[in-house]
Design a protein around this motif. Structure first.
Motif, PDB file in Angstrom:
ATOM      1  N   GLU A 116       0.605  -1.365  -0.003  1.00 40.92           N
ATOM      2  CA  GLU A 116      -0.004  -0.093   0.082  1.00 40.92           C
ATOM      3  C   GLU A 116       0.982   1.167   0.177  1.00 40.92           C
ATOM      4  N   GLN A 117       1.897   1.141   0.861  1.00 41.02           N
ATOM      5  CA  GLN A 117       2.797   2.403   0.894  1.00 41.02           C
ATOM      6  C   GLN A 117       3.445   2.937  -0.295  1.00 41.02           C
ATOM      7  N   ASP A 118       3.560   4.439  -0.417  1.00 41.23           N
ATOM      8  CA  ASP A 118       4.076   4.931  -1.517  1.00 41.23           C
ATOM      9  C   ASP A 118       5.630   5.110  -1.376  1.00 41.23           C
ATOM     10  N   SER A 119       6.400   4.103  -1.226  1.00 38.26           N
ATOM     11  CA  SER A 119       7.646   3.990  -0.816  1.00 38.26           C
ATOM     12  C   SER A 119       8.617   3.385  -2.013  1.00 38.26           C
ATOM     13  N   PHE A 120       9.862   3.879  -2.191  1.00 44.78           N
ATOM     14  CA  PHE A 120      10.439   3.527  -3.338  1.00 44.78           C
ATOM     15  C   PHE A 120      12.166   3.722  -2.981  1.00 44.78           C
ATOM     16  N   TYR A 121      12.990   3.060  -3.657  1.00 46.14           N
ATOM     17  CA  TYR A 121      14.475   3.685  -3.726  1.00 46.14           C
ATOM     18  C   TYR A 121      14.309   4.801  -4.929  1.00 46.14           C
ATOM     19  N   GLU A 122      14.017   6.092  -4.317  1.00 48.06           N
ATOM     20  CA  GLU A 122      13.543   7.064  -5.247  1.00 48.06           C
ATOM     21  C   GLU A 122      14.771   7.480  -6.174  1.00 48.06           C
ATOM     22  N   ARG A 123      16.048   7.115  -5.745  1.00 49.11           N
ATOM     23  CA  ARG A 123      17.108   7.227  -6.777  1.00 49.11           C
ATOM     24  C   ARG A 123      17.215   6.767  -8.079  1.00 49.11           C
ATOM     25  N   MET A 124      16.578   5.428  -7.871  1.00 51.37           N
ATOM     26  CA  MET A 124      16.590   4.386  -9.190  1.00 51.37           C
ATOM     27  C   MET A 124      15.482   4.886 -10.309  1.00 51.37           C
ATOM     28  N   SER A 125      15.881   4.578 -11.211  1.00 51.01           N
ATOM     29  CA  SER A 125      14.998   4.494 -12.530  1.00 51.01           C
ATOM     30  C   SER A 125      13.792   3.534 -12.407  1.00 51.01           C
ATOM     31  N   GLY A 126      12.850   3.659 -12.965  1.00 54.55           N
ATOM     32  CA  GLY A 126      11.583   2.436 -12.937  1.00 54.55           C
ATOM     33  C   GLY A 126      12.433   1.070 -13.291  1.00 54.55           C
ATOM     34  N   ALA A 127      13.178   1.061 -14.283  1.00 50.59           N
ATOM     35  CA  ALA A 127      13.744  -0.179 -14.852  1.00 50.59           C
ATOM     36  C   ALA A 127      14.693  -0.574 -13.939  1.00 50.59           C
ATOM     37  N   GLU A 128      15.423   0.211 -13.387  1.00 44.16           N
ATOM     38  CA  GLU A 128      16.451  -0.306 -12.334  1.00 44.16           C
ATOM     39  C   GLU A 128      15.947  -0.876 -10.892  1.00 44.16           C
ATOM     40  N   PHE A 129      14.888  -0.399 -10.792  1.00 42.07           N
ATOM     41  CA  PHE A 129      13.893  -0.785  -9.689  1.00 42.07           C
ATOM     42  C   PHE A 129      13.484  -2.088  -9.802  1.00 42.07           C
ATOM     43  N   VAL A 130      12.854  -2.251 -10.793  1.00 41.27           N
ATOM     44  CA  VAL A 130      12.165  -3.847 -11.388  1.00 41.27           C
ATOM     45  C   VAL A 130      13.324  -4.702 -11.373  1.00 41.27           C
ATOM     46  N   SER A 131      14.315  -4.271 -12.160  1.00 42.63           N
ATOM     47  CA  SER A 131      15.303  -5.250 -12.537  1.00 42.63           C
ATOM     48  C   SER A 131      16.220  -5.657 -11.068  1.00 42.63           C
ATOM     49  N   SER A 132      16.285  -4.665 -10.277  1.00 45.08           N
ATOM     50  CA  SER A 132      17.283  -5.030  -9.034  1.00 45.08           C
ATOM     51  C   SER A 132      16.214  -6.074  -8.237  1.00 45.08           C
ATOM     52  N   LEU A 133      15.011  -5.798  -8.138  1.00 47.06           N
ATOM     53  CA  LEU A 133      14.383  -6.812  -7.429  1.00 47.06           C
ATOM     54  C   LEU A 133      14.238  -8.104  -8.156  1.00 47.06           C
TER      55      LEU A 133
END
Lengths: 280, 307, 264
Positions: free
Chosen positions: B82-99
């Motif tokens: 639910e929470q609107d929390s991210f690794y803000e410095r990452m790009s969308g693609a970096e976020f998905v690929s890191s996970l």
């Protein structure tokens, strides 16, 4: 028969602000911290030296013990406040590190400034929280100790000789309280993480002390004592209590350093506190 | 064969506060809507399903296995928190690929799956933009991308439509329906009945930490329809409108509000009522200023059901 | 075991990326520069022939190492990063993304810890090397070469200290909601006071073992060693490694068993 409107009525007078709006913020901050059990433990611990000093006054004046460390004079009160710097350090971190940073993290400043509160009210309000809690282990017990010394004294000689001590206690406490408060508030306003602010405060305090140690070693001189935050406060304490300064560095430098810290801190905090922070 | 998700007498409390209270249910493949007002215990329940919280009492199993500290199961599950929390410095693609890397895929596979997931949530064009610069809707979509990038069998979506614009909302609803059709077990929470209705007919209704009703959303609807439904209408001529309305059998009450040129109508068949209202207004030349229904929110539904 | 390597590496790189670009790193780099600045100052004073210098480069380097680097920088850096490893993920509520992947929680802890050790080393060790070069470089290189052994020892000791402090502060970060105050009391209270006490108690500090193998006879360690014997070098090293392993294992266990309730 006249029928009166008993419903809600709009205020038709002039909207005026009262000068104590900051107190709302201070009071809220105090109430929040008082609910934390660990903080209360810290505050209680900070009262131990006060109890010990109270007992010392009792033994020195009522029982008549005459050990050198039981001499009740200006240095006795100055030493007490200097000792309390230890607790003031931890209280400043606990109470102050999150004061502004937590508001920044939660985007709460927008809410604050959507109320009739100015930036100055906000800063004074937050400062008030720290002044309150830092005064509790320094100024308040310092004055009570003086009162005890006067009350326990067999005659008025002590009062006649040391009538100025309450002013010194107040001045020295305020130097310590305001310096610590402004440093931690500044650090808190520069980050969204209270942990970051807390560690930075410790870093400023200890690193300045270490810097002094190394510089005095390299230069073979203690005249650089002013590089340490703690040394400056103590140096001013000595001067305020009319005791020979413990460091050979000029007192005026310590005055300037402390004033720059307080003034600069207030300026930074005031400028950092904005309703909307554009980050992207 | 046992259900995909199964809860038995599941409870969770935080000190004196009970968030989930003796809940039992089972969920199979397809979309299940978890419906309830704020504070009903939906998020707590979802976190327990995902093994993020340990049940205070009872048990929850996924594919017949306990979930707490059972990390291999997460290869088969996806969670959109639910929470609107991210690794803000990452790009969308970096976020998905890191996970995705944490799922143990090779770099080629990570890259392929990242592309596919971003394409699916229509973020390919913004893949290299920092998440910090994403709009609220894009942030919701990137959360959904990381949820499904590893093609999980169980998808848990906690309020996925919050903050989305109507177009984004429509697309997200389509995605959820597609995943359900693909045979995945999707549990999606919301406090808005229409949102859930648009995604599935199968719901779990939660209130005050308990499951109040479960099954077909139409049955819940019928239950609601048994109670008179209040509609508040502000228009140019309330009395003429009332005259036309009282002729219908489902209308069981009309109350006037003279100060606001308005009336409140009680109907036992709200759907039929809403269908006929525009025609009545047009044929009589009555101007409609406002149409609200205090009953059309979830709290009112729960009020009925609890009664 | 092989299953752990990949997630540990991924978590490590993810953490490293977050830490590297943080304000913390900038701040620590600034503090490191001040330490290098002190070395430059020492060197300048040593170079001025008209100043009767009462000390040698090795003395300045020893003081810098013992006070500024080991007692302050190492503790400060590891406290900064260690307490943030888990707390920052909790505060930012991003831990959910890590905890819902098929990765054992100890791997998350170990990956983050290795990132901490790596970035701390990248900040502290160059500070030592640059300070050494600044103080020793000159036309006469015999002194520079003679004390290289001491330099190597210093780097090793600093690395060991970072391993232990890093693991301890990671443990605090995983365990406590507000680890800072406890960390500060430990770092500048417990470590500072207990290591000077006689008897067995001083063996409960990291400082004691570090002082036992330190090649520098600074005032603080001289006082400490006056009241008690040094622990033999090998025993000290083994103890430090075991301490680090124990703290890291405890941190991993806590991360695995503790239920983290994120604030709404």
């Amino acid at each position: 028969m006249p029928i009166h409107d008993l419903g809600y009525r709009h205020w038709k007078g002039e909207w005026t602000s009262h000068p104590y709006r900051w107190w709302v913020i201070t009071r809220q901050g105090i109430q929040l911290l008082m609910k934390r059990r660990r903080f209360l433990v810290l505050m209680i611990l900070s009262a131990i030296p006060f109890v010990v000093r109270g007992a010392m006054i009792y033994f020195a004046t009522v029982v008549g013990a005459s050990a050198p460390f039981l001499k009740i004079n200006a240095r006795f009160f100055e030493d007490f406040i200097s000792q309390q710097m230890f607790f003031a350090f931890f209280i400043a971190i606990y109470a102050g590190a999150g004061l502004i940073s937590n508001d920044l993290r939660a985007n709460a400043l927008q809410i604050y400034f959507s109320k009739p509160i100015t930036r100055r009210d906000y800063v004074i309000g937050k400062l008030g929280v720290l002044v309150w809690f830092l005064s509790l282990p320094t100024l308040v017990p310092g004055l009570i100790l003086f009162l005890l010394a006067v009350l326990f004294a067999p005659d008025t000689a002590f009062l006649r000789e040391h009538y100025w001590v309450p002013v010194s206690v107040t001045a020295y406490s305020l130097v310590m309280v305001l310096t610590f408060a402004l440093v931690i508030l500044t650090l808190s306003s520069l980050t969204r993480s209270s942990r970051f602010a807390g560690i930075n405060f410790a870093a400023v305090f200890f690193f300045s002390q270490i810097l002094y140690g190394i510089l005095s070693g390299i230069l073979r001189s203690r005249r650089v004592a002013w590089v340490s935050l703690g040394n400056n406060i103590e140096q001013l304490g000595d001067t305020i209590f009319r005791i020979d300064p413990r460091y050979p560095s000029p007192v005026w430098i310590s005055v300037v350093v402390v004033l720059v810290i307080i003034g600069g801190g207030a300026w930074v905090v005031h400028n950092r506190v904005q309703a909307v922070e554009v980050v992207r | 064969m046992s259900a995909v998700l199964e809860a038995r007498n599941l409870s969770k409390w935080y000190g004196q506060v009970i968030a989930v209270n003796g809940v039992s249910f089972s969920v199979d493949a397809g979309v299940t809507g978890l419906l309830g007002p704020n504070g009903a215990g939906k998020s707590t329940l979802m976190k327990m399903i995902m093994g993020q919280l340990r049940p205070s009492q009872g048990e929850i199993t996924v594919f017949g296995q306990r979930i707490w500290n059972n990390y291999p199961l997460f290869a088969r599950m996806g969670f959109c928190p639910e929470q609107d929390s991210f690794y803000e410095r990452m790009s969308g693609a970096e976020f998905v690929s890191s996970l995705l890397r944490l799922n143990g895929y090779s770099e080629e596979e990570v890259s392929r799956r990242t592309d596919a997931a971003l394409e699916r949530v229509r973020l390919t064009a913004d893949r290299d933009k920092k998440i910090a610069a994403y709009s609220k809707g894009m942030r919701q979509r990137i959360k959904m991308a990381q949820t499904v990038a590893h093609d999980p069998e169980v998808i848990i979506l906690d309020e996925p439509l919050a903050g989305m614009d109507p177009v984004g909302r429509h697309e997200a609803i389509q995605l959820v329906r597609d995943w359900g059709r693909e045979g995945k077990c999707v549990v999606v929470s919301s406090h808005i009945l229409h949102e859930i209705e648009a995604m599935t007919g199968n719901i779990l209704l939660m209130h005050n930490g308990r499951v109040l009703a479960e099954g077909d959303v139409h049955q819940i609807r019928e239950l609601i329809d048994k109670h008179p439904h209040n509609v508040h209408i502000r228009c140019s001529d309330p009395r003429r409108l009332a005259e036309a309305l009282v002729g219908f059998s489902d209308v069981v009450g009309v109350r006037f509000h003279p100060e606001g040129n308005a009336l409140t109508v009680e109907s036992r068949q709200p759907d039929a009522f809403y269908d006929r209202l525009p025609g009545l207004l047009l044929s009589r030349g009555i101007d409609l200023d406002e149409l609200t229904s205090p009953d059309d929110n979830l709290q009112a539904v729960f009020h009925y059901l609890v009664k | 075991m092989r299953n752990l390597v990949k997630p540990v590496k991924t978590i490590g790189l993810l953490t490293l990326d977050t830490l590297f670009w943080s304000k913390k790193t900038l701040f620590i780099a600034a503090v490191s520069l001040v330490i290098v600045g002190l070395a430059v100052l020492g060197r300048l004073i040593l170079s001025f022939s008209w100043i009767r210098v009462p000390f040698t480069p090795e003395q300045v380097f020893g003081t810098l190492m013992a006070t500024a680097v080991i007692h302050f920088l190492v503790t400060f850096v590891t406290l900064f990063y260690g307490t943030a490893l888990i707390s920052e993920e909790l505060e930012g509520r991003t831990i959910t993304y890590l905890f819902t992947r098929p990765v054992p929680k100890p791997a998350i802890m170990i990956g983050k810890y290795l990132a901490l050790v790596w970035i701390s080393s990248m900040l502290v060790i160059p500070t030592i090397l640059v300070s050494y070069l600044v103080l020793y470089l000159g036309p006469d290189t015999t002194r520079l070469m003679r004390d290289v052994g001491t330099l190597g020892k210093d780097v090793g000791i600093v690395f060991l200290a970072m391993l232990v402090y890093g693991a301890f502060f990671s443990l605090l970060g995983a365990w406590l909601k507000h680890p800072i105050l406890v960390g500060l009391i430990y770092a500048f209270g417990w470590e500072g006071i207990i290591s000077y006490l006689p008897g067995f108690t001083r063996k409960l500090t990291v400082t004691h073992y570090v002082q036992s193998i330190s090649p520098h006879a600074d005032t603080a360690s001289a006082i400490a060693m006056m009241i008690g014997e040094r622990t033999p070098a090998l025993e000290s090293v083994i103890t430090l490694v075991l301490m680090a392993a124990f703290f890291l294992a405890s941190a991993s266990l806590i991360l695995r068993e503790k239920e983290y309730v994120l604030e709404q």
